[in-house]
Enzyme design. Structure first.
Site, PDB file in Angstrom:
ATOM      1  N   LYS A   1      -8.778  -1.184  -1.808  1.00 12.66           N
ATOM      2  CA  LYS A   1      -7.637  -0.670  -1.046  1.00 12.66           C
ATOM      3  C   LYS A   1      -8.142   0.208   0.085  1.00 12.66           C
ATOM      4  CE  LYS A   1      -7.851   3.801  -2.565  1.00 12.66           C
ATOM      5  NZ  LYS A   1      -8.040   4.996  -1.698  1.00 12.66           N
TER       6      LYS A   1
ATOM      7  N   GLY B   1     -12.440   1.279  -9.079  1.00  9.98           N
ATOM      8  CA  GLY B   1     -12.166   1.489 -10.499  1.00  9.98           C
ATOM      9  C   GLY B   1     -10.708   1.303 -10.841  1.00  9.98           C
ATOM     10  N   SER B   2      -9.842   1.812  -9.979  1.00 12.81           N
ATOM     11  CA  SER B   2      -8.399   1.661 -10.210  1.00 12.81           C
ATOM     12  C   SER B   2      -7.972   0.204 -10.091  1.00 12.81           C
ATOM     13  CB  SER B   2      -7.623   2.518  -9.203  1.00 12.81           C
ATOM     14  OG  SER B   2      -7.837   3.894  -9.440  1.00 12.81           O
ATOM     15  N   SER B   3      -8.563  -0.508  -9.144  1.00 16.15           N
ATOM     16  CA  SER B   3      -8.219  -1.917  -8.983  1.00 16.15           C
ATOM     17  C   SER B   3      -8.698  -2.739 -10.171  1.00 16.15           C
ATOM     18  CB  SER B   3      -8.808  -2.463  -7.683  1.00 16.15           C
ATOM     19  OG  SER B   3      -8.240  -3.719  -7.356  1.00 16.15           O
TER      20      SER B   3
ATOM     21  N   ASP C   1      -4.116   5.927  -8.547  1.00 19.71           N
ATOM     22  CA  ASP C   1      -4.186   4.761  -7.660  1.00 19.71           C
ATOM     23  C   ASP C   1      -3.848   3.452  -8.373  1.00 19.71           C
ATOM     24  OD1 ASP C   1      -4.753   5.929  -5.224  1.00 19.71           O
ATOM     25  OD2 ASP C   1      -6.930   5.766  -5.448  1.00 19.71           O
TER      26      ASP C   1
END
Length: 289
Positions: free
Chosen positions: A10, A102-104, A136
């Site tokens: 992102k 990491g969030s994705s 996120d």
């Protein structure tokens, strides 16, 4: 059963911190988009009750510290599912770079498990679940251009961006988001014009978008890492129409109207930055391989 999901990076086209809540949590107002630079996340069920994490990156933890692990554990717990999982992450997004890797990955795990176990949760329900992992993750569940507000849980999808290309440059440093956020209360920050940025996206006005990108956290991160300002300046000098830092940094990106211009900028910045990437928006929801 096995499923492989794409987990897109992102970018924060706009990042503002209107205020900090009394409990110390951040109130966000951000415009985010996803790009073609992606991790690949394979999720497979296994007979044991354990969750295993494997990766081709030596920088990722393979235990409970990993956001993908946390997302998997939370999903199984909330859905009351008794199953083991084997999760394999092919890393293409730089770690600790402000690109939400990491969030994705965590969001990709949630989407994959929703399909594997046929739980039929909506994206909004998955996003609410993901907020317990990281702020996120809700956006990454949607993985499309959106306005993100509140503590990260309010995701309002926006129009697709007009045609543009991004050139990313990550200096050879890593940034701890929690450490940056701790300094927020003691730093005077600027507030980008998020409303003008939203108007540019709504009208598909490339110039209005590039003129109104901004990041309230940049002044904090750049104070410790002057390479950020240098890379931003070089991206503009080499032909980008706008340049900004993503997330808490340290990755910066330049925006170009055409592919040919983006490649010229990329070729130039590569001489000063070992980790440079070129990508387009945007990976829409459901990036299944």
């Amino acid at each position: 059963m096995k499923m492989i999901m794409r987990a897109p990076a992102k970018l924060n086209l706009g990042l503002d911190v209107p205020f900090i809540h009394a409990d110390g949590t951040i109130e966000w107002r951000m415009v985010m988009t996803s790009i073609g630079l992606s991790d690949h996340v394979q999720v497979a069920t296994q007979n044991s009750r354990s969750i295993t994490i494997r990766s081709d990156s030596g920088f990722l933890p393979n235990d409970k510290r990993n956001l993908a692990y946390q997302a998997a554990h939370l999903f199984l717990q909330q859905m009351n599912i008794k199953s083991g999982l084997d999760i394999v992450i092919e890393k293409n997004i730089p770690v600790a770079a402000g690109l939400g890797g990491g969030s994705s990955d965590a969001a990709a795990v949630l989407r994959a498990l929703n399909c594997i176990f046929e739980t039929n949760l909506s994206l909004a329900e998955l996003a609410r679940l993901g907020l317990h992992v990281d702020s996120d993750v809700p956006y990454c569940v949607y993985s499309r251009t959106a306005l993100v507000s509140g503590r990260g849980e309010v995701v309002t999808p926006l129009n697709k961006l007009p045609k543009m290309w991004f050139v990313l440059a990550k200096p050879n440093v890593s940034v701890s988001t929690p450490k940056i956020l701790k300094r927020l209360a003691h730093t005077e920050i600027t507030h980008p014009n998020i409303d003008a940025l939203l108007m540019g996206i709504e009208s598909a006005n490339y110039d209005k978008i590039t003129e109104n990108i901004g990041n309230s956290l940049e002044v904090i991160t750049a104070a410790s890492h002057p390479q950020i300002a240098t890379l931003k300046r070089r991206l503009i000098e080499y032909g980008a129409d706008g340049s900004e830092m993503s997330g808490s940094g340290p990755t910066v990106f330049g925006i170009c109207r055409t592919e040919s211009r983006a490649h010229r900028v990329y070729n130039s910045i590569s001489g000063f930055c070992n980790e440079a990437y070129i990508a387009q928006p945007e990976c829409e929801t459901d990036p299944v391989i």
